[in-house]
Design a protein around this motif. Structure first.
Motif, PDB file in Angstrom:
ATOM      1  N   GLY A  14     117.244  62.259 110.772  1.00 28.89           N
ATOM      2  CA  GLY A  14     117.678  61.801 109.575  1.00 28.89           C
ATOM      3  C   GLY A  14     116.427  61.022 108.650  1.00 28.89           C
ATOM      4  N   PRO A  15     117.072  60.759 107.309  1.00 28.66           N
ATOM      5  CA  PRO A  15     116.310  59.932 106.511  1.00 28.66           C
ATOM      6  C   PRO A  15     116.013  58.638 107.032  1.00 28.66           C
ATOM      7  N   PRO A  16     115.104  57.993 106.592  1.00 22.96           N
ATOM      8  CA  PRO A  16     114.961  56.447 106.913  1.00 22.96           C
ATOM      9  C   PRO A  16     115.900  55.484 106.348  1.00 22.96           C
ATOM     10  N   ARG A  17     116.548  54.548 107.081  1.00 25.25           N
ATOM     11  CA  ARG A  17     117.721  53.647 106.418  1.00 25.25           C
ATOM     12  C   ARG A  17     117.005  52.580 106.144  1.00 25.25           C
ATOM     13  N   VAL A  18     117.359  51.995 104.906  1.00 22.51           N
ATOM     14  CA  VAL A  18     117.213  50.904 104.243  1.00 22.51           C
ATOM     15  C   VAL A  18     118.354  49.937 103.976  1.00 22.51           C
ATOM     16  N   LEU A  19     118.272  48.683 104.534  1.00 20.15           N
ATOM     17  CA  LEU A  19     119.627  47.916 104.351  1.00 20.15           C
ATOM     18  C   LEU A  19     119.048  46.847 103.092  1.00 20.15           C
ATOM     19  N   ILE A  20     119.941  46.758 102.005  1.00 19.84           N
ATOM     20  CA  ILE A  20     119.879  46.043 100.897  1.00 19.84           C
ATOM     21  C   ILE A  20     121.016  44.817 101.132  1.00 19.84           C
ATOM     22  N   VAL A  21     120.629  43.745 101.021  1.00 25.59           N
ATOM     23  CA  VAL A  21     121.334  42.441 101.177  1.00 25.59           C
ATOM     24  C   VAL A  21     121.039  41.599  99.873  1.00 25.59           C
ATOM     25  N   ASP A  22     121.951  41.825  99.078  1.00 24.32           N
ATOM     26  CA  ASP A  22     121.985  40.982  97.842  1.00 24.32           C
ATOM     27  C   ASP A  22     123.002  40.635  97.494  1.00 24.32           C
ATOM     28  N   ASP A  23     123.744  39.326  96.671  1.00 30.50           N
ATOM     29  CA  ASP A  23     125.120  39.175  96.491  1.00 30.50           C
ATOM     30  C   ASP A  23     125.533  39.754  95.127  1.00 30.50           C
ATOM     31  N   GLU A  24     124.554  40.316  94.313  1.00 31.46           N
ATOM     32  CA  GLU A  24     124.953  40.954  92.881  1.00 31.46           C
ATOM     33  C   GLU A  24     125.022  42.319  93.085  1.00 31.46           C
ATOM     34  N   ALA A  25     126.204  42.899  92.891  1.00 33.98           N
ATOM     35  CA  ALA A  25     126.355  44.313  93.141  1.00 33.98           C
ATOM     36  C   ALA A  25     125.605  45.245  92.243  1.00 33.98           C
ATOM     37  N   ILE A  26     125.195  44.704  91.024  1.00 38.98           N
ATOM     38  CA  ILE A  26     124.168  45.355  90.184  1.00 38.98           C
ATOM     39  C   ILE A  26     122.829  45.875  90.822  1.00 38.98           C
ATOM     40  N   ASN A  27     122.488  44.777  91.412  1.00 38.85           N
ATOM     41  CA  ASN A  27     121.138  44.762  92.135  1.00 38.85           C
ATOM     42  C   ASN A  27     121.077  45.799  93.344  1.00 38.85           C
ATOM     43  N   ILE A  28     122.419  45.791  93.985  1.00 36.42           N
ATOM     44  CA  ILE A  28     122.383  46.622  95.201  1.00 36.42           C
ATOM     45  C   ILE A  28     122.487  47.900  94.716  1.00 36.42           C
ATOM     46  N   GLU A  29     123.005  48.339  93.643  1.00 40.80           N
ATOM     47  CA  GLU A  29     123.333  49.711  93.287  1.00 40.80           C
ATOM     48  C   GLU A  29     122.077  50.255  92.613  1.00 40.80           C
ATOM     49  N   MET A  34     117.719  54.016  93.591  1.00 41.25           N
ATOM     50  CA  MET A  34     116.047  54.141  93.516  1.00 41.25           C
ATOM     51  C   MET A  34     115.838  54.830  94.925  1.00 41.25           C
ATOM     52  N   LEU A  35     116.303  54.181  96.093  1.00 38.13           N
ATOM     53  CA  LEU A  35     116.188  54.572  97.453  1.00 38.13           C
ATOM     54  C   LEU A  35     116.599  55.914  97.721  1.00 38.13           C
ATOM     55  N   LYS A  36     117.885  56.187  97.196  1.00 40.62           N
ATOM     56  CA  LYS A  36     118.575  57.481  97.474  1.00 40.62           C
ATOM     57  C   LYS A  36     117.772  58.633  96.737  1.00 40.62           C
ATOM     58  N   ASP A  37     117.318  58.231  95.477  1.00 42.25           N
ATOM     59  CA  ASP A  37     116.652  59.201  94.971  1.00 42.25           C
ATOM     60  C   ASP A  37     115.172  59.638  95.615  1.00 42.25           C
ATOM     61  N   PHE A  40     115.622  58.146 100.866  1.00 46.36           N
ATOM     62  CA  PHE A  40     116.111  57.212 101.896  1.00 46.36           C
ATOM     63  C   PHE A  40     117.570  57.174 101.975  1.00 46.36           C
ATOM     64  N   GLU A  41     118.044  56.525 102.855  1.00 47.84           N
ATOM     65  CA  GLU A  41     119.526  56.317 103.204  1.00 47.84           C
ATOM     66  C   GLU A  41     119.707  54.575 103.034  1.00 47.84           C
ATOM     67  N   ARG A 128     106.341  50.188  98.483  1.00 50.29           N
ATOM     68  CA  ARG A 128     106.077  49.097  99.578  1.00 50.29           C
ATOM     69  C   ARG A 128     106.963  49.521 100.584  1.00 50.29           C
ATOM     70  N   VAL A 129     108.114  50.146 100.321  1.00 52.52           N
ATOM     71  CA  VAL A 129     109.191  50.677 101.522  1.00 52.52           C
ATOM     72  C   VAL A 129     108.428  51.607 102.280  1.00 52.52           C
ATOM     73  N   LYS A 130     107.837  52.562 101.729  1.00 53.75           N
ATOM     74  CA  LYS A 130     107.338  53.496 102.430  1.00 53.75           C
ATOM     75  C   LYS A 130     106.186  53.135 103.410  1.00 53.75           C
ATOM     76  N   ILE A 131     105.307  52.115 102.694  1.00 50.07           N
ATOM     77  CA  ILE A 131     104.178  51.622 103.536  1.00 50.07           C
ATOM     78  C   ILE A 131     104.517  50.955 104.732  1.00 50.07           C
ATOM     79  N   HIS A 132     105.751  49.887 104.605  1.00 47.87           N
ATOM     80  CA  HIS A 132     106.150  49.302 105.604  1.00 47.87           C
ATOM     81  C   HIS A 132     106.944  49.989 107.106  1.00 47.87           C
ATOM     82  N   ILE A 133     107.696  50.962 106.369  1.00 47.37           N
ATOM     83  CA  ILE A 133     108.264  51.587 107.452  1.00 47.37           C
ATOM     84  C   ILE A 133     107.276  52.636 108.081  1.00 47.37           C
ATOM     85  N   ARG A 134     106.182  53.295 107.561  1.00 45.32           N
ATOM     86  CA  ARG A 134     105.082  53.826 108.274  1.00 45.32           C
ATOM     87  C   ARG A 134     104.450  52.903 109.079  1.00 45.32           C
TER      88      ARG A 134
END
Length: 383
Positions: A14-29, A34-37, A40-41, A128-134
């Motif tokens: 399946g697609p690579p999974r990225v965990l977002i940890v942030d107390d601001e809901a607007i930043n998370i969404e 961006m990631l889903k588009d 990424f999951e 940056r996400v792609k580079i570090h997962i690779r």
């Protein structure tokens, strides 16, 4: 015998999974969109403790972690993630409005792999996400390949080790524990003549892979220089002559060679700088068979310790390497104390069957449960 196998983790489907940890809901969404588009999951957490729980359970390919959060800061969360074996190898990218160099350096020193400042651009985050997962997947593939090669080396090395089932007439039991996949300690058991059985234990200095490669040559070298044409002392001298050209960078070898003639009730023992064997009678009386001798592979001319003595049916001889009686670090144990403990455990196990005695002594010597610091060989021989 015992050995340890390096684990490997298969790639996830399946697609690579990225965990977002942030107390601001607007930043998370925003990040999640961006990631889903980009294929990424996204996984979501609104606090450090929640993020740590999800990371341990879901094992994402990467964590995007905000620094400024109430309660547990991103720095604290990062320290917990990198300090937990379950999540230590998950790459972490800090994302924060703090743009000063000190915070960036602090984050990287704590184990993060990258740092993105707010406001963030989609292209930068995804790149940056792609580079570090690779990079992580490439490192895993490399580790898996190394583990496979080490497993092949381990299997090849252990295939040359004799087991009690291979040679029941030798009446021995052994515990062999390499620190690495393949170890620098070595043992062999073989008929010297029709009436004499030979037992050999050796310890090559260091426990790196270079030491382990020597062991495959050592078996052939030993077998070529034993038998009725050689005395045990001549055997070790011949081996020493060859090892001088094999060993490099200060490496050397200690060895103990015992020959048991059960028909005549005689034991011959040669030592080349090796810890002294222990002889235990059926009623638990123990003797330390100390002999002096030079190590092998360093000097062209060597002298070995030698002794001969009578033995009786039921007597047991124990051969071992120094990792069995020595320990370093906070729970350090010196050679003399370790030897005294080993003698005591061998005496206590005198009435057990040989295989059970070897297992009991080995368990008693490792009672604190620490991983061995050096390769271990412990062999019991019954006359």
């Amino acid at each position: 015998m015992e050995h340890t196998v390096m684990g490997s983790q298969a790639g996830k489907a399946g697609p690579p999974r990225v965990l977002i940890v942030d107390d601001e809901a607007i930043n998370i969404e925003t990040l999640a969109w961006m990631l889903k588009d980009a294929g990424f999951e996204p996984l979501r957490a609104q606090s450090g403790p929640q993020g740590r729980e999800i990371a341990a359970r879901q094992q994402p390919d990467l964590v995007i972690l905000d620094i400024m959060m109430p309660g547990e800061s991103g720095f604290d969360t990062c320290a917990s993630l990198t300090g937990d074996p379950a999540t230590a190898d998950i790459p972490i990218i800090f994302i924060s409005g703090l743009d000063d160099v000190d915070n960036k350096v602090k984050g990287l020193r704590m184990g993060a792999v990258d740092y993105v400042t707010k406001p963030f651009a989609r292209e930068e985050v995804i790149a940056r996400v792609k580079i570090h997962i690779r990079l992580r997947r490439g490192m895993r593939a490399l580790l898996d390949e190394q583990a496979a090669k080490l497993a092949q080396l381990r299997d090849a090395q252990q295939s040359i080790l004799v087991t009690p089932q291979d040679l029941p007439e030798a009446k021995f039991a052994v515990r062999y524990v390499p620190v690495l996949e393949a170890g620098g300690d070595f043992y062999d058991v073989f008929p010297w003549t029709d009436t004499v059985m030979g037992y050999f234990v050796a310890d090559i200095s260091g426990h790196d892979l270079g030491a382990s490669f020597v062991t495959s040559s050592l078996k052939a070298l030993l077998r070529q220089n034993t038998g009725p044409l050689f005395t045990p002392v001549e055997t070790l001298k011949n081996i020493n002559s060859v090892l001088g050209s094999l060993l490099r960078d200060g490496k050397h070898l200690t060895a103990a060679l015992a020959c048991v003639n059960r028909r005549r009730g005689r034991l011959s023992l040669v030592s080349g700088g090796h810890p002294p064997p222990i002889l235990v009678s059926p009623d638990g009386q123990a003797s330390v068979l100390a002999t002096d001798g030079d190590v092998l592979g360093v000097f062209p001319m060597v002298q070995f310790g030698y002794l001969e003595r009578a033995v009786s049916p039921g007597d047991r001889l124990y051969l071992y390497t120094d990792g069995f009686i020595e320990r370093f670090g906070p729970r350090a144990v010196g050679r003399d104390d370790g030897l005294a403990a080993l003698v005591g455990h061998c005496r206590q196990a005198a009435r057990l069957p040989l295989e059970a005695a070897v297992a009991a002594v080995a368990a008693a010597m490792a009672a604190d449960g620490d991983r061995p610091q050096d390769d271990l060989v412990f062999m019991g021989i019954e006359v």
